[in-house]
Design an enzyme around this catalytic site. Structure first.
Site, short mmCIF file in Angstrom:
data_model
loop_
_atom_site.label_atom_id
_atom_site.label_comp_id
_atom_site.label_asym_id
_atom_site.label_seq_id
_atom_site.Cartn_x
_atom_site.Cartn_y
_atom_site.Cartn_z
N ARG A 72 -2.61 -7.98 -20.61
CA ARG A 72 -1.37 -7.43 -20.06
C ARG A 72 -1.08 -6.05 -20.68
NH1 ARG A 72 3.46 -8.89 -22.07
NH2 ARG A 72 3.00 -11.11 -22.27
N TYR A 124 8.52 5.51 3.61
CA TYR A 124 7.87 4.21 3.88
C TYR A 124 8.94 3.11 3.83
CZ TYR A 124 5.32 -0.05 2.84
OH TYR A 124 4.86 -1.34 2.83
N ASP A 199 5.52 10.23 -3.84
CA ASP A 199 4.64 9.20 -3.29
C ASP A 199 3.52 9.95 -2.56
OD1 ASP A 199 3.32 7.37 -1.71
OD2 ASP A 199 5.13 6.27 -1.14
N LYS A 224 -4.62 2.02 -0.16
CA LYS A 224 -4.98 2.86 0.98
C LYS A 224 -6.27 3.63 0.68
CE LYS A 224 -0.92 1.59 2.65
NZ LYS A 224 -0.20 1.05 1.53
N1 PLP Z 1 3.93 4.27 -0.05
C1 PLP Z 1 3.49 4.44 1.17
C2 PLP Z 1 3.56 5.80 1.82
C3 PLP Z 1 2.95 3.38 1.87
O1 PLP Z 1 2.52 3.55 3.13
C4 PLP Z 1 2.87 2.11 1.26
C5 PLP Z 1 2.28 0.96 1.96
O2 PLP Z 1 2.06 0.98 3.14
C6 PLP Z 1 3.35 1.97 -0.02
C7 PLP Z 1 3.88 3.07 -0.66
C8 PLP Z 1 3.36 0.63 -0.74
O3 PLP Z 1 2.08 0.31 -1.18
P1 PLP Z 1 1.58 -1.19 -1.39
O4 PLP Z 1 1.54 -1.83 -0.06
O5 PLP Z 1 0.25 -1.04 -2.03
O6 PLP Z 1 2.57 -1.89 -2.27
#
Ligand code: PLP
Length: 908
Positions: A72, A124, A199, A224
């Site tokens: 951890r 998102y 992000d 992604k």
């Molecule tokens: N940020 C963006 C732009 C996303 O498209 C996503 C998921 O689709 C996330 C954050 C969240 O990522 P995760 O699904 O790996 O938790």
């Protein structure tokens, strides 16, 4: 225990660039794509020199005071990953956690009650959800503003209260651009303690590194692009500030959401190919965006010249990414498009090597309530495309199919290309279509004249039933179909070559109510509409005697398609079909009829259109065929083929699809039945020039089903013997396929010699399967005898039917004359034909392509045949000078020459 952080001395970019060897020839730092694939950590050398980082699948580590004690807090596999991520992100520190949202959660824990957050308004959905949570549970104020406009951000920056500014660029799914550099600067000037968080998921570190533009913390959903295969969930946090890194490490260690060793390993492997994946994905994304933009859709993609944030994006990023979105103007249409693609998978998320399609409002952004979506300008009809690494042409093709099927685009005959159907028009068309259902028949002015070839199975007959490859080719004996206007509320058919059959019906008396209406762009389902078939048998076909079973079946197929395809309009027309093919001789006469009937009906209902082509320069009429030119659009051919297959189902119950495919596409193709553990389906044999064959109809009727069953029984009784024969036939088929495909390479003489030998062999195997017939052996004997020395085999099911004889190029005319006479004397019908020629043809409807002299001026005005009413009783049409009359009364032997003289034929 958390690994110690020493950011003062931290090597900012631990680039494994070799030391300069000479001041005169310094080495350049490695480019990002090299860095991505080079996983090296000088301070963590592997004891065995392993090429890939090992998975330390261990929760605990022995000893006291060592670097690792508990996973951890820290794990060697994770350290490798974090080191690598920091390196490619222009970061001093990186942290790997269990998901993108986990990363944001860790970051948001830097906030305390009373803090204010400024966040984008096109974030998102999951980010919104978490922000709402901290707003309602932690007492943090969240301002959603349009971060694409720095001036909209500034009024919300409070010198002390603003603790965090959360940005995405490009945003998902509207691809709006925020000027990360400018906003970071403005924030720092006005609220020095505020942290700028970005992000970066839509871009990945390969395309954008916001730390270089003043951001304090960057996070990525590594689910992604960084991993790239949709096989793991991960989040990454990077930063350059020691104070922030310490707090982040503390939270991860406290809550225990660090990435597992095995996922660290997988992610590290994914990152190695990120550059190549991204390069390919964004190249294709640009093509897709340009294609949709060219059709007139509103497309959101920073790679397009009219994108409002394009200049800013180019300044802060190294590429445009592989996500784009577009609006259709109609939510229902969007749903159809999304549901209509095959290659584009319907899925949330993005960044995968496979292409994905989604509707954010019903999928990834469904967690935002509709009112908020509307307030933030998120269109309900928006389609998001996430481009993968498949072949770009396949992706475009699949999308085009879906757009056509959904009615979003249609072929413009004037422009000879697809154009967008304005959504209003589509709705109007639909309404008019609905209204028109049940209305009286529609006036028709245009005649359509089409033709399609028969087929011959060259190799693999019977064996194909047992999984062996069959080779089928088009013959230049054809069926012709002519549809002409009547405009008297009646529908009639004449099949001159099947019992000189004629029938007519009042259009309104047809069983319209028994049929499920098909919309203009709707496909026929896989199964036939049995209630309609029953209603046709008991209604319009009832009076037609069983003794004319063949013609009655042809009429059934025609009426079925007429009703299915005329949902809105009920044209009053006469359809006549003629054939230079012997009917029932195993030469695919029913499939060529099916292709003709289907095509005329598709043309009438305007489900396919004939693009105009430039007029020929010379006075004679060129044969525009598949020799490199497709005068008939591919998608029209596919539609005709789909409907021809439906007609074949009506006629035969369970057709293989080979005959109709040859009738439409011409040339030659190989076919494998599904269900034998091999790839099934058809492939065309390219580069296959036409060959001369003699087709000799033995005129012996045969029962195909019985013959096939006989071979099946033999296989049961003597599996080894039959198995060996099937193997031998498979060999011949594959050898023939190769010879035909490579004919230009190996020379025509060699091809003819090889084919000749294969024909003899294949026939012998068919004899040993017991499917020959004395009449077929007699034909073989005649053709093989000197001076002819030709090779002949049975074709189709055997037991009668036709024999095929290969005719070498140098076979003399006089020998041919003698042979034809000899065969005729024996009571056979020989047809000299060529094999491998054109498929479906349509006589050009354009005036400049019609031949004025060929038909006493009837066709010379381009299209219009005067409407006329056939006579009473036997229904024989008026003998005026129309194309229809000439067609129906033309001797079979002159039919094909007469037809070809009418003007330019446009072929698939
Ligand atoms: N940020 C963006 C732009 C996303 O498209 C996503 C998921 O689709 C996330 C954050 C969240 O990522 P995760 O699904 O790996 O938790």
């Amino acid at each position: 225990m958390s690994p110690t952080i020493d950011t003062k001395t931290a090597v900012q970019h631990d680039l494994p660039t070799p030391d300069p060897e000479s001041p005169l020839r310094p080495r350049q730092p490695y480019r990002l794509s090299t860095l991505c694939v080079t996983v090296e950590n000088p301070s963590m050398k592997d004891q065995y020199g392993s090429s890939s980082v090992p998975i330390y699948q261990s929760a605990t580590f022995k000893g006291v005071g060592n670097e690792y004690d508990y996973s951890r807090s820290g794990n060697p596999t994770r350290s490798h990953l974090e080191h690598h991520i920091a390196k490619i992100s222009s970061a001093a520190r990186a942290f790997a956690v269990s998901s993108g949202m986990a990363a944001l959660d860790v970051i948001l824990r830097l906030l305390k009650p009373g803090d204010e957050v400024i966040a984008g308004d096109d974030l998102y959905g999951g980010t919104n959800r978490l922000l709402t949570f901290i707003r309602t549970h932690v007492g943090v104020t969240v301002h959603h503003v349009d971060t694409t406009d720095p001036n909209a951000v500034i009024p919300f920056i409070h010198p002390t209260k603003t603790a965090m500014v959360l940005l995405e660029s490009p945003t998902n799914p509207l691809l709006k651009i925020a000027d990360l550099a400018l906003i970071s600067k403005e924030v720092k000037e006005r609220a020095p303690n505020a942290i700028v968080v970005v992000d970066n998921t839509m871009m990945s570190p390969y395309l954008q590194r916001p730390l270089e533009h003043g951001a304090d913390i960057v996070y990525d959903s590594a689910t992604k692009y960084l991993s790239g295969h949709h096989d793991l969930m991960a989040g990454l946090i990077t930063c350059n500030r020691d104070d922030l890194a310490k707090q982040i490490a503390f939270t991860i260690n406290s809550v225990g959401n660090a990435l597992t060793p095995i996922d660290c390993f997988l992610l590290l492997r994914g990152v190695k190919t990120m550059a190549v994946r991204m390069d390919r994905q964004q190249t294709t994304a640009q093509l897709v965006a340009t294609y949709l933009h060219g059709l007139g859709f509103k497309v959101h993609y920073p790679g397009l010249p009219d994108h409002p944030g394009r200049d800013i994006h180019q300044r802060i990023a190294d590429g445009n990414g592989a996500v784009l979105s577009f609006e259709t103007g109609d939510k229902e249409m969007s749903e159809k498009i999304v549901g209509g693609t095959r290659l584009w998978g319907i899925s949330v998320s993005f960044g995968c090597v496979n292409s994905l399609i989604s509707m954010p409002c019903v999928m990834s952004h469904a967690s935002i309530d509709p009112a908020t979506r509307a307030a933030r300008g998120l269109p309900e009809d928006l389609i998001r495309l996430c481009v993968g690494i498949e072949d770009a042409s396949d992706l475009l093709d699949d999308l085009e199919h879906a757009l056509v099927d959904a009615g979003a685009i249609a072929l413009s005959a004037q422009q000879n290309k697809y154009v967008r159907v304005q959504p209003g028009h589509a709705a109007l068309n639909k309404a008019v279509e609905q209204l028109a259902v049940g209305s009286s028949s529609q006036t028709v002015e245009q005649e359509w004249f089409v033709s399609a070839p028969g087929k011959v199975i060259l190799f693999g007959e019977h064996a194909v039933v047992h999984g062996v490859t069959a080779i089928a080719a088009a013959v230049d004996l054809r069926c012709y179909g002519l549809v002409t206007p009547r405009n008297d509320g009646k529908l009639s058919v004449r099949f001159n070559d099947i019992d000189n059959f004629y029938a007519e019906w009042d259009i309104e008396s047809l069983p319209w109510d028994a049929s499920v209406v098909l919309g203009h762009n709707e496909r026929h389902p896989e199964d036939l509409d049995q209630p309609l078939i029953d209603a046709l048998h008991t209604g319009p076909l009832k009076e037609l005697g069983v003794e004319k079973a063949q013609a009655r079946n042809a009429a059934l197929a025609f009426l079925y398609m007429y009703i299915k395809l005329s949902s809105a309009q009920r044209p009053s027309v006469h359809f006549a079909a003629r054939s230079t093919l012997p009917v029932g001789a195993g030469l695919g006469s029913s499939a060529s009829f099916s292709a003709c009937a289907a095509t005329t009906l598709l043309l009438l209902s305007e489900r396919i259109v004939i693009p105009s082509i430039p007029a020929p320069i010379s006075a004679d009429h060129p044969h525009l065929s598949h020799h490199g030119r497709y005068a008939l659009e591919r998608h029209s051919a596919e539609e005709a083929n789909r409907w021809a297959f439906i007609a074949e189902k009506i006629l035969h119950g369970n057709p293989s699809g080979v005959d109709n495919s040859v009738a439409v596409f011409g040339g030659a193709l190989t076919y494998n039945r599904p269900g034998f553990g091999k790839p099934s389906g058809m492939t065309s044999i390219q580069g296959f020039g036409s060959l001369r064959f003699l087709l000799t109809n033995s005129k012996v009727p045969r029962d195909t089903k019985k013959l096939v069953a006989g071979v099946g029984l033999m296989k049961q009784e003597q599996p080894e013997v039959v198995g060996a024969i099937l193997d031998a036939i498979e060999n011949i088929s594959s050898q023939a396929k190769r010879s035909l495909a490579d004919s230009s390479e190996f020379g025509r003489d060699n091809l003819l010699r090889d084919l000749s030998a294969m024909i003899n062999q294949n026939h012998k195997y068919l004899v040993s399967l017991g499917v020959s017939h004395p009449s077929l052996e007699k034909i073989r004997e005649k053709t093989a005898a000197p001076p002819y020395n030709l090779s002949t085999k049975l074709t189709g099911a055997g037991g009668g039917g036709c024999a095929v004889t290969l005719i070498p190029d140098n076979f003399s005319d006089s020998a041919m004359k003698d042979l034809l006479a000899e065969l005729s004397e024996c009571g056979f019908d020989p047809y000299l034909t060529s094999v491998g020629g054109s498929g479906l043809g349509v006589l050009s409807p354009y005036a400049e392509h019609r031949n004025p002299s060929a038909n006493s001026g009837v066709a010379n005005q381009g299209q219009v045949t005067p409407p006329e009413t056939p006579g009473e009783g036997a229904g024989s049409p008026d003998l005026d000078n129309s194309l229809r009359v000439s067609f129906e009364f033309q001797p079979v032997s002159e039919l094909s020459e007469w037809a070809s003289d009418l003007g330019t034929w446009l072929y698939v």
